[in-house]
Design a protein around this motif. Structure first.
Motif, PDB file in Angstrom:
ATOM      1  N   LEU A  75      -4.044   8.687 -40.029  1.00  0.00           N
ATOM      2  CA  LEU A  75      -2.536   7.816 -39.281  1.00  0.00           C
ATOM      3  C   LEU A  75      -1.243   8.016 -39.207  1.00  0.00           C
ATOM      4  N   VAL A  76      -1.351   7.986 -40.474  1.00  0.00           N
ATOM      5  CA  VAL A  76       0.387   8.210 -40.335  1.00  0.00           C
ATOM      6  C   VAL A  76       1.003   9.441 -39.764  1.00  0.00           C
ATOM      7  N   LEU A 103      -0.344  10.671 -37.607  1.00  0.00           N
ATOM      8  CA  LEU A 103      -0.252  10.619 -35.730  1.00  0.00           C
ATOM      9  C   LEU A 103       0.429  10.116 -35.272  1.00  0.00           C
ATOM     10  N   LEU A 104       1.009   8.802 -36.501  1.00  0.00           N
ATOM     11  CA  LEU A 104       2.065   7.958 -35.957  1.00  0.00           C
ATOM     12  C   LEU A 104       3.388   8.835 -35.056  1.00  0.00           C
ATOM     13  N   LEU A 105       3.927   9.536 -36.262  1.00  0.00           N
ATOM     14  CA  LEU A 105       4.961  10.288 -37.195  1.00  0.00           C
ATOM     15  C   LEU A 105       4.839  11.518 -35.844  1.00  0.00           C
ATOM     16  N   VAL A 131       3.914  11.471 -33.049  1.00  0.00           N
ATOM     17  CA  VAL A 131       3.892  10.899 -31.619  1.00  0.00           C
ATOM     18  C   VAL A 131       5.341  10.093 -31.514  1.00  0.00           C
ATOM     19  N   GLY A 132       5.578   9.281 -32.497  1.00  0.00           N
ATOM     20  CA  GLY A 132       7.008   8.681 -32.611  1.00  0.00           C
ATOM     21  C   GLY A 132       8.435  10.273 -32.655  1.00  0.00           C
ATOM     22  N   VAL A 174      12.515   4.803 -34.834  1.00  0.00           N
ATOM     23  CA  VAL A 174      12.899   6.039 -35.149  1.00  0.00           C
ATOM     24  C   VAL A 174      13.756   6.593 -36.864  1.00  0.00           C
ATOM     25  N   SER A 186      10.756   5.813 -39.947  1.00  0.00           N
ATOM     26  CA  SER A 186      10.383   7.116 -40.043  1.00  0.00           C
ATOM     27  C   SER A 186       9.613   7.999 -41.218  1.00  0.00           C
ATOM     28  N   ILE A 200       7.734   5.292 -43.005  1.00  0.00           N
ATOM     29  CA  ILE A 200       5.897   5.416 -42.561  1.00  0.00           C
ATOM     30  C   ILE A 200       5.284   6.532 -43.801  1.00  0.00           C
TER      31      ILE A 200
END
Length: 231
Positions: free
Chosen positions: A21-22, A24-26, A28-29, A133, A137, A140
């Motif tokens: 999930l981390v 994926l979030l990064l 997308v960002g 971001v 980032s 994250i």
């Protein structure tokens, strides 16, 4: 341990849910930040070109009444042209109502200040996202790193003998999360600073134009002719 199990795609696909999930979030960002970078770079480049074209036209000696009439009333412009349009519209609105120069100039200045504020919003659009971001980032990614290291310690606690094969996947996915955090943050930092500088320079030029235009109107009002020109 074969090479395939330590490949980056394999490590990502077999990482823990939290680390995935981390990542994926990064990802997308990072993708969204690059979209913002390209979009804002094109928009600011166009705004700079439009300013140079309008400034050349403004200082070419053309009569300002004629220049204003060339701009369709229902076609709002951007940049210095927007400020000229707003200021001259207010000038034409106030001149028939009052012959007090201070009242007219205050109204023109107020209109151009509102136009400048709108241009500021337009030029700095989405830059806050880049700043977010850039700043978030690494943290994250660090969260994913910490989670991966915690997983490696848990794996060690469940084995009788500590081996590299036991902890290597956990450490590797933790480092990938760190790398992805930096991959998202570094371009965002660089382009946020670059685009912010470009927008600040343009806004400074708009402000200088507003002062010069205000000075032209002030000189013409002193002559009481009510028909300003660029001379």
């Amino acid at each position: 341990m074969n090479d395939n199990t330590m490949s980056i795609p394999h490590l990502i696909m077999n990482a823990s849910t939290v680390v995935q999930l981390v990542m994926l979030l990064l990802l997308v960002g990072s993708i969204l930040s690059w979209i913002v970078i390209f979009q804002r770079s094109i928009a600011l480049g166009r705004a700079k070109k439009e300013y140079n074209q309008f400034e050349e036209s403004f200082w070419s000696g053309v009569d300002l009444n004629e220049l204003y009439r060339e701009i369709p009333a229902d076609d709002p412009r951007h940049g210095a042209e927007h400020m000229f349009q707003a200021g001259f519209r207010e000038f034409n609105r106030l001149m028939p109502k009052t012959r007090d120069p201070d009242t007219v100039l205050e109204g023109v200045q107020r209109s151009m200040r509102v136009a400048w504020s709108r241009e500021e919003d337009r030029l700095t659009q989405h830059l806050v996202f880049l700043a977010t971001v850039a700043s978030a980032s690494p943290y994250i990614g660090l969260f994913g790193t910490v989670w991966g290291i915690m997983g490696s310690f848990q794996a060690l606690s469940l084995t009788q003998q500590a081996t590299l094969a036991t902890v290597a996947p956990w450490i590797a996915e933790a480092l990938i999360a760190t790398a992805m955090g930096l991959f998202a943050a570094i371009p965002a930092v660089i382009f946020y600073n670059r685009l912010s500088n470009m927008s600040s320079r343009l806004l400074g030029k708009y402000e200088d134009f507003a002062e010069e235009f205000h000075a032209i109107l002030h000189r013409n009002l002193q002559g009481r002719d009510g028909k300003p020109s660029a001379s």
